[in-house]
Design a protein around this motif. Structure first.
Motif, PDB file in Angstrom:
ATOM      1  N   UNK A 168       0.791  -1.228   0.053  1.00 19.11           N
ATOM      2  CA  UNK A 168      -0.069  -0.017   0.234  1.00 19.11           C
ATOM      3  C   UNK A 168       0.651   1.376  -0.101  1.00 19.11           C
ATOM      4  N   UNK A 169       2.102   1.189  -0.010  1.00 21.51           N
ATOM      5  CA  UNK A 169       3.033   2.375   0.028  1.00 21.51           C
ATOM      6  C   UNK A 169       3.686   2.515  -1.282  1.00 21.51           C
ATOM      7  N   UNK A 170       3.437   1.322  -2.377  1.00 21.08           N
ATOM      8  CA  UNK A 170       3.999   1.560  -3.645  1.00 21.08           C
ATOM      9  C   UNK A 170       3.615   2.792  -4.406  1.00 21.08           C
ATOM     10  N   UNK A 171       2.578   3.333  -4.262  1.00 19.31           N
ATOM     11  CA  UNK A 171       2.177   4.700  -4.856  1.00 19.31           C
ATOM     12  C   UNK A 171       3.126   5.879  -4.553  1.00 19.31           C
ATOM     13  N   UNK A 172       3.411   5.806  -3.311  1.00 19.18           N
ATOM     14  CA  UNK A 172       4.302   6.980  -2.700  1.00 19.18           C
ATOM     15  C   UNK A 172       5.816   6.635  -3.212  1.00 19.18           C
ATOM     16  N   UNK A 173       6.051   5.325  -3.123  1.00 16.82           N
ATOM     17  CA  UNK A 173       7.530   5.130  -3.493  1.00 16.82           C
ATOM     18  C   UNK A 173       7.756   5.528  -5.051  1.00 16.82           C
ATOM     19  N   UNK A 174       6.683   5.194  -5.808  1.00 14.06           N
ATOM     20  CA  UNK A 174       6.861   5.576  -7.284  1.00 14.06           C
ATOM     21  C   UNK A 174       6.927   7.184  -7.243  1.00 14.06           C
ATOM     22  N   UNK A 175       6.160   7.906  -6.653  1.00 10.25           N
ATOM     23  CA  UNK A 175       6.123   9.217  -6.638  1.00 10.25           C
ATOM     24  C   UNK A 175       7.448   9.826  -6.142  1.00 10.25           C
ATOM     25  N   UNK A 178       9.908   9.175  -8.950  1.00 10.34           N
ATOM     26  CA  UNK A 178       9.737   9.962 -10.320  1.00 10.34           C
ATOM     27  C   UNK A 178      10.423  11.515  -9.930  1.00 10.34           C
ATOM     28  N   UNK A 179      10.196  11.819  -8.799  1.00 15.40           N
ATOM     29  CA  UNK A 179      10.757  13.156  -8.403  1.00 15.40           C
ATOM     30  C   UNK A 179      12.305  13.028  -8.145  1.00 15.40           C
ATOM     31  N   UNK A 180      13.072  11.853  -8.482  1.00 16.08           N
ATOM     32  CA  UNK A 180      14.444  11.554  -8.627  1.00 16.08           C
ATOM     33  C   UNK A 180      15.299  12.021  -7.039  1.00 16.08           C
ATOM     34  N   UNK A 181      14.640  12.014  -6.100  1.00 13.28           N
ATOM     35  CA  UNK A 181      15.054  12.041  -4.715  1.00 13.28           C
ATOM     36  C   UNK A 181      15.581  10.853  -4.085  1.00 13.28           C
TER      37      UNK A 181
END
Length: 218
Positions: A168-175, A178-181
């Motif tokens: 359930x944290x996968x969307x946050x990790x993907x975000x 994507x932000x390259x941080x």
């Protein structure tokens, strides 16, 4: 003069890293050609009533070598350790005491480090777990490792959290990716981002539950 020029005493032993110190100490004694003295404890031969010149010479050499080794060891330990070994009569007894006391401590310390690493690797985060609580457990293990003198970076904790997060944290990790941080994110930054996501998810769940309850009532 030549002897002191080509031999370097090991650093002062203060009770830590015994194995390293012992190896360097033996090499130092080998360079002085007296390392055998710490391995044998035959004592200094007593003089007979009418000792020969050869016997007297052996007696003097034995006594001199033992005194030399004791002096080397005494000069290579801290005052607190010196106080514990200064009353031992022979270099062998001194060496055995140091090995028994500090090598065993080092062995136990190594086992603690291994067990803590195993505990760290075994930690898994469930969907019902809170990010803060999971992170605190990992940080406690890391702090124990550091207290044992082992390096344990925050980056390692970050990596562990990332690989153990539930789906359930996968969307946050993907975000974050994507932000390259993600590759340079600090532990504090990661926890802040995950807790914000966690709070939103819990609020949605609470609102959904409340809505379902209201619908059921009517």
């Amino acid at each position: 003069m030549e002897e002191t020029s080509f031999t370097t005493a090991p650093p002062i032993f203060k009770g830590e890293n015994y194995q390293t110190w012992a190896i360097r100490m033996i090499v130092h004694l080998q360079a002085l050609d007296v390392s055998d003295v710490v391995e044998e404890d035959n004592g200094i031969p007593l003089r007979s009533a009418n000792p020969t010149v050869a016997q007297m010479k052996i007696h003097r050499e034995k006594k001199k070598m033992k005194a030399k080794v004791k002096s080397c060891i005494f000069s290579a330990v801290s005052p607190s350790i010196l106080a514990k070994i200064m009353n031992f009569e022979t270099p062998t007894k001194i060496w055995e005491h140091l090995k028994e006391k500090y090598a065993e401590n080092e062995k136990m310390k190594s086992m603690k480090v291994i067990n803590l690493l195993r505990e760290f690797e075994m930690k898994k985060m469930k969907e019902s777990d809170l990010v803060k609580e999971c992170a605190e457990e990992l940080v406690k293990i890391a702090d124990k490792e550091r207290m044992l003198g082992k390096k344990f970076s925050d980056e390692k904790i970050v990596e562990k959290i990332l690989v153990t997060l539930p789906k359930n944290y996968e969307p946050k990790i993907s975000s974050l990716e994507n932000s390259k941080v993600l590759s340079s994110i600090t532990l504090e930054e990661l926890l802040t981002a995950l807790q914000a996501s966690e709070t939103k998810r819990l609020m949605r769940k609470e609102n959904f539950t409340e809505g379902a309850f209201q619908a059921h009532r009517y």
